[in-house]
Design an enzyme around this catalytic site. Structure first.
Site: not given
Length: 561
Positions: A216, A245
């Site tokens: 933007i 993990s």
């Protein structure tokens, strides 16, 4: 499920076929896989060898080929980068492996004969006959002295510091995907300027520059900055995961270990997969944002907490960080990993941060409970991490503690099913696979991946004790820049919802390691966590930006990822 496995389970080893065993490369990889933090442990070499030989033998069985044919062509499946070390290893070990297989030795006995395995009682496959493995020992001893094997450097050594491998301006964000790049952190839209990166609040460059990489920028016809018009006063938040993990979404492609699925495309993306440490954060339930195109990618829908936050305020596009590591526990998080996070209290937006270590504090490869984290240790580690966060997070941030799971659900769901290594001949169940790992003392979780119910119960008891600590941390500590909230990992709820839709729990668990939540589970858990937060802890979420439709109209995909 959890990280505990720095990189768990045996299989991927096929990965490098006979190739990498000689220089202990396969053993290093196996240690990385199982997450036992013992990467130089010779038992990793044993398991690596056993898996590789099993894949070779089963491939020959499936395709009705001789051991000679399969071993001589093994390297053809691997990426070109691996062909030289692979061919050298085949030259060294191939003749002996062929003789063993022609003698109908089990993979366990082959690797015992090759000298990679030392403990004759640790077997994943049923015995076929009395082994004659010693007959080739002299040959193996001779070739084991060869010192001129081609070297190979594991891709993850480039990110040993857990920071992006390519980060020209050293702002801890980069432009490449793997090696702790945009799969893990929002894409840097200018890697030559260290004051331009995702999540930045202060703009040093004016309205025409995308200073925070959310896509933007520019001005309207009246000269008003779109960033100000569409994003100011919307109370946007970034999202950061501190995890293991499970949060990183560990996944070993099951086709790597399934002989009937192996073809010339099976391992083509292996290097890229290794560059991400066999984690798939870009598809995770924490920071996932895309369906990967790699061969062997996790199959299932992508939904993440980050995407659901982003849907509320498109101004936070790319403002995510997955600070997770296979095998991470509270001590290593407080000591090392947390310090790889990027955030400035002065220049950046506040964040909603999830502290989610759901298993490694009770999971390791050691017998008993002596290596489990105690309540006092856990308290100290968590408070140390919070004190560090209070020096890094902008005021108005939020920290959510996500509790350890009850991992007994794994054994209950998987034990009698066949592991990928045992599906062809129906000779290796997950129960036998778990016990094999424990016999070698390289399991990612001795307690939960155990056929002895006593140890499964003891491990859950400790996990629940550690969850109590979060309440103590919240009750006894106040920090200047963030509040703290606790909620459970909704694993039980995920199971109930999945089963209510006609599924079974085993379908939510990674097939190769038999431990981590798979792609379906990641998406489901992310949705359940978000729904819980929305209903009960809505302060952890940004308000809905009324300008979202305008942002989409003007900026489309906001530059993608």
């Amino acid at each position: 499920m959890m990280e505990m496995m720095k990189k768990k389970i045996v299989v991927m080893l096929l990965a490098y076929h006979i190739c990498i065993v000689h220089c202990n490369l396969a053993g290093d990889l196996f240690g990385k896989i199982v997450g036992n933090n013992l990467e130089k442990d010779p038992n990793n070499d044993c398991a690596a060898c056993t898996v590789i030989v099993a894949i070779l033998e089963q491939y020959a069985q499936v395709h009705n080929k001789s051991a000679d044919e399969v071993v001589s062509k093994a390297c053809d499946f691997l990426p070109q980068k691996l062909e030289v070390p692979c061919q050298a290893a085949v030259l060294l070990y191939g003749p002996s492996v062929i003789k063993f297989l022609e003698n109908d030795e089990t993979p366990d006995d082959v690797c015992l004969g090759l000298g990679f395995c030392k403990n004759q009682t640790c077997n994943i496959f049923p015995k076929r006959h009395t082994s004659s493995s010693s007959s080739y020992t002299h040959h193996i001893q001779e070739i084991s002295s060869v010192d001129n094997m081609p070297s190979f450097v594991w891709p993850w050594t480039e990110v040993a510091d857990h920071l992006p491998a390519v980060d020209v301006d050293h702002d801890r964000f980069g432009e490449m995907q793997t090696l702790r790049g945009t799969h893990w952190r929002g894409k840097d839209c200018n890697d030559l300027e260290d004051t331009i990166y995702p999540g930045r609040r202060v703009n040093n460059f004016g309205d025409k520059i995308d200073h925070n990489c959310n896509g933007i920028f520019g001005t309207d016809e009246n000269g008003n900055a779109y960033e100000d018009l569409l994003c100011s006063d919307t109370d946007q938040l970034g999202y950061i995961l501190l995890g293991d993990s499970a949060g990183a979404h560990f996944h070993i492609p099951p086709q790597w270990m399934t002989a009937s699925m192996i073809d010339n495309t099976t391992y083509k993306d292996m290097i890229e997969i290794l560059e991400d440490e066999m984690d798939w954060p870009e598809q995770s339930g924490s920071t996932g944002y895309m369906n990967e195109s790699y061969s062997g990618r996790p199959v299932g829908p992508v939904q993440s907490y980050y995407l659901q936050m982003r849907s509320r305020n498109l101004c936070m596009h790319r403002d995510y960080q997955n600070i997770a590591l296979n095998g991470c526990r509270s001590s290593s998080m407080a000591r090392d990993l947390i310090k790889t996070m990027a955030r400035s209290q002065i220049y950046d937006q506040p964040v909603s941060l999830a502290y989610s270590l759901i298993g490694n504090d009770v999971c390791n490869g050691h017998y008993g409970t002596s290596h489990m984290t105690t309540q006092s240790e856990f308290y100290e580690n968590v408070v140390t991490a919070m004190k560090y966060l209070d020096t890094m997070l902008p005021n108005g941030s939020h920290v959510s503690f996500i509790g350890l799971v009850d991992g007994r659900i794994l054994y209950d769901s998987m034990s009698e099913r066949y592991h990928p290594l045992g599906q062809l001949n129906q000779d290796v169940t997950y129960s036998s696979f778990y016990d094999y790992m424990n016999c070698l003392e390289i399991s990612p979780c001795f307690g939960w991946m155990n056929s002895d119910e006593y140890w499964r119960n003891v491990t859950t008891e400790r996990a629940m004790q550690l969850n109590e600590v979060y309440g103590w941390v919240i009750a006894n500590n106040t920090f200047n820049n963030f509040d703290m909230t606790y909620f459970d990992t909704p694993l039980v709820e995920a199971k109930a919802k999945w089963e209510a839709s006609g599924g079974q729990m085993w379908q939510l668990i990674e097939p190769v390691d038999g431990f981590h939540p798979n792609q379906y589970a990641n998406a489901l858990i992310a949705t359940l966590i978000y729904d819980n937060v929305l209903a009960n802890f809505s302060h952890l979420l940004p308000p809905i930006n009324p300008n979202n439709a305008k942002i989409a109209e003007l900026f489309g995909d906001q530059g993608g990822y």
